[in-house]
Design an enzyme around this catalytic site. Sequence first.
Site, PDB file in Angstrom:
ATOM      1  N   LYS A 101     -17.588  47.401 -73.332  1.00  0.00           N
ATOM      2  CA  LYS A 101     -16.781  48.434 -72.468  1.00  0.00           C
ATOM      3  C   LYS A 101     -15.642  46.715 -72.500  1.00  0.00           C
ATOM      4  O   LYS A 101     -14.476  47.819 -71.755  1.00  0.00           O
ATOM      5  CB  LYS A 101     -17.519  48.257 -71.390  1.00  0.00           C
ATOM      6  CG  LYS A 101     -17.887  49.495 -71.542  1.00  0.00           C
ATOM      7  CD  LYS A 101     -18.336  50.635 -70.122  1.00  0.00           C
ATOM      8  CE  LYS A 101     -19.539  51.722 -70.766  1.00  0.00           C
ATOM      9  NZ  LYS A 101     -19.899  52.184 -69.522  1.00  0.00           N
ATOM     10  N   LYS A 116     -22.944  55.516 -81.823  1.00  0.00           N
ATOM     11  CA  LYS A 116     -23.345  56.441 -80.528  1.00  0.00           C
ATOM     12  C   LYS A 116     -22.631  57.522 -79.882  1.00  0.00           C
ATOM     13  O   LYS A 116     -21.459  57.489 -80.138  1.00  0.00           O
ATOM     14  CB  LYS A 116     -23.647  55.761 -79.730  1.00  0.00           C
ATOM     15  CG  LYS A 116     -24.775  56.404 -78.219  1.00  0.00           C
ATOM     16  CD  LYS A 116     -24.917  54.978 -76.958  1.00  0.00           C
ATOM     17  CE  LYS A 116     -23.426  55.027 -76.142  1.00  0.00           C
ATOM     18  NZ  LYS A 116     -23.296  55.529 -74.469  1.00  0.00           N
ATOM     19  N   LYS A 150     -19.348  60.204 -74.801  1.00  0.00           N
ATOM     20  CA  LYS A 150     -17.788  60.676 -73.720  1.00  0.00           C
ATOM     21  C   LYS A 150     -16.916  59.804 -74.072  1.00  0.00           C
ATOM     22  O   LYS A 150     -16.177  60.304 -73.717  1.00  0.00           O
ATOM     23  CB  LYS A 150     -18.272  61.430 -72.300  1.00  0.00           C
ATOM     24  CG  LYS A 150     -19.297  60.566 -71.813  1.00  0.00           C
ATOM     25  CD  LYS A 150     -20.166  60.738 -69.666  1.00  0.00           C
ATOM     26  CE  LYS A 150     -20.489  59.880 -69.568  1.00  0.00           C
ATOM     27  NZ  LYS A 150     -21.609  60.657 -68.782  1.00  0.00           N
TER      28      LYS A 150
HETATM   29  P1  TYM Z   1     -24.713  57.750 -69.027  1.00  0.00           P
HETATM   30  O1  TYM Z   1     -23.572  57.941 -67.598  1.00  0.00           O
HETATM   31  O2  TYM Z   1     -23.918  57.146 -70.451  1.00  0.00           O
HETATM   32  O3  TYM Z   1     -25.665  58.373 -69.585  1.00  0.00           O
HETATM   33  C1  TYM Z   1     -26.590  58.844 -68.801  1.00  0.00           C
HETATM   34  C2  TYM Z   1     -28.011  59.213 -69.751  1.00  0.00           C
HETATM   35  O4  TYM Z   1     -27.364  59.868 -70.710  1.00  0.00           O
HETATM   36  C3  TYM Z   1     -28.048  58.705 -72.108  1.00  0.00           C
HETATM   37  N1  TYM Z   1     -27.273  59.284 -73.762  1.00  0.00           N
HETATM   38  C4  TYM Z   1     -27.369  59.172 -74.553  1.00  0.00           C
HETATM   39  N2  TYM Z   1     -28.655  59.221 -75.325  1.00  0.00           N
HETATM   40  C5  TYM Z   1     -28.805  59.891 -76.334  1.00  0.00           C
HETATM   41  N3  TYM Z   1     -27.940  59.948 -77.256  1.00  0.00           N
HETATM   42  C6  TYM Z   1     -26.741  59.608 -76.744  1.00  0.00           C
HETATM   43  N4  TYM Z   1     -25.673  59.981 -78.071  1.00  0.00           N
HETATM   44  C7  TYM Z   1     -26.193  59.084 -75.341  1.00  0.00           C
HETATM   45  N5  TYM Z   1     -24.916  59.268 -74.546  1.00  0.00           N
HETATM   46  C8  TYM Z   1     -26.103  58.617 -72.829  1.00  0.00           C
HETATM   47  C9  TYM Z   1     -28.167  57.441 -71.145  1.00  0.00           C
HETATM   48  O5  TYM Z   1     -29.237  56.755 -71.846  1.00  0.00           O
HETATM   49  C10 TYM Z   1     -28.468  57.406 -69.879  1.00  0.00           C
HETATM   50  O6  TYM Z   1     -30.156  57.859 -69.561  1.00  0.00           O
HETATM   51  N6  TYM Z   1     -26.114  53.057 -66.231  1.00  0.00           N
HETATM   52  C11 TYM Z   1     -26.212  54.625 -67.141  1.00  0.00           C
HETATM   53  C12 TYM Z   1     -26.762  55.567 -65.136  1.00  0.00           C
HETATM   54  C13 TYM Z   1     -27.430  54.985 -64.207  1.00  0.00           C
HETATM   55  C14 TYM Z   1     -28.815  54.858 -64.433  1.00  0.00           C
HETATM   56  C15 TYM Z   1     -28.999  54.581 -63.008  1.00  0.00           C
HETATM   57  C16 TYM Z   1     -29.836  55.430 -65.523  1.00  0.00           C
HETATM   58  C17 TYM Z   1     -26.999  53.956 -62.695  1.00  0.00           C
HETATM   59  N7  TYM Z   1     -27.718  54.620 -62.312  1.00  0.00           N
HETATM   60  C18 TYM Z   1     -30.738  53.525 -62.985  1.00  0.00           C
HETATM   61  C19 TYM Z   1     -31.130  55.643 -64.637  1.00  0.00           C
HETATM   62  C20 TYM Z   1     -31.088  54.466 -63.665  1.00  0.00           C
HETATM   63  C21 TYM Z   1     -25.290  55.110 -67.874  1.00  0.00           C
HETATM   64  O7  TYM Z   1     -24.032  54.833 -67.918  1.00  0.00           O
HETATM   65  O8  TYM Z   1     -26.179  56.212 -68.219  1.00  0.00           O
END
Ligand code: TYM
Length: 355
Positions: free
Chosen positions: A116, A218, A221
């Site tokens: 990032k 991957k 968004k």
């Molecule tokens: P974020 O917002 O990027 O994504 C949310 C969730 O979606 C999953 N994900 C995917 N799974 C499969 N294939 C994909 N292409 C894909 N893109 C996204 C992510 O693995 C995630 O589970 N850091 C985290 C948010 C967060 C969090 C937490 C998660 C903040 N605090 C505490 C768990 C516990 C994030 O950026 O997710």
Amino acid sequence: MSNEIPQRVFSGVQPTGNLTLGNYLGAIRRFVALQEHHSCIYCVVDLHAITIAQDPRELMDATRSVAAAYIAAGIDVSKHIVFNQSRVHQHAELAWVFNCIARMGWLSRMTQFKEKAGKDREKASVGLFSYPTLMAADILLYRGTHVPVGDDQKQHLELTRDIAQKFNNDFSDRIAELGLGVEMEIGREIVNGYFPLTEPLIEGPATRIMSLRDGTKKMSKSDPSDMSRINLTDTEDDIAKKIRKAKTDPEPLPSEVEGLENRPEAANLVSIFGALTDKEPGTVLQEYGGKPFSEFKPILAEVAIDAITPITSEMRRLSADPAYIDSVLANGGEQASAIAAETMRDVRDIVGLLA
Ligand code: TYM
């Protein structure tokens, strides 16, 4: 004093841009399944979103939209907690304590930061660098024991365990003196700690859904190409078009899973199909092996439309009533605050911060 940490599921999604099929299959759909047998807390992590500049109005809309997606997908807000992170100030407070526990070296190894921040790391926000300590705080504030996420969050969850373990270790005498410890098995040792060592739940057929334009990247968004992903806000026509145009190779589908090796785009479409229909890739290939993509893609499009459009229309209906979403978030925030306040009281005591 309770000497058992109850099982608790915690997870979060960032309110940045549109949610994708990856977010749904890798995370949100699994949140829904887990609520049957667990007590769950699902957070919209708006403090994480601002580690990269956000337009304030769009951030508020996106926060409501992720909450709407949780509800539309089937999370029962009368039984589980749904709220936005910034409402519960203890997330930021515990993150500060963890900033003082985590080591620079640990955070410097985080691949998500490297990706990032890009080439010009000097220009990245300090928040982006310390992002994983806030994530550890999210989970451990509720002493979360199980965290369902996609594969891309694995390293952050390992760091969460490292932080919990170092905290337990650094303050072991104090934790014992205050009687706040819980016995835990770590490797072959039984240790007494305050924070649990969280179990990542990275399982199922969709832990890593890939881009429709490049099977080695991957689905995200933040990808500049909208054709690379299916958004939860896409129309039926958008979904059909994106699947029709998805990159593939010229060979027909293989009849066995081994035949997907070195065919990342084919493997991705098969795993999306499997995830949407609850079938193993092998079973999908038994049915469709030998078929060209020109036949497989329209069937996949239909399956995807059937799964996504009911959620999309429910999200739209909910989004027309922001006051309802806000009341869900406020209510969830109150419940979360009650748990968070208890943990922070203990942490202050353990660390030696006068109340
Ligand atoms: P974020 O917002 O990027 O994504 C949310 C969730 O979606 C999953 N994900 C995917 N799974 C499969 N294939 C994909 N292409 C894909 N893109 C996204 C992510 O693995 C995630 O589970 N850091 C985290 C948010 C967060 C969090 C937490 C998660 C903040 N605090 C505490 C768990 C516990 C994030 O950026 O997710």
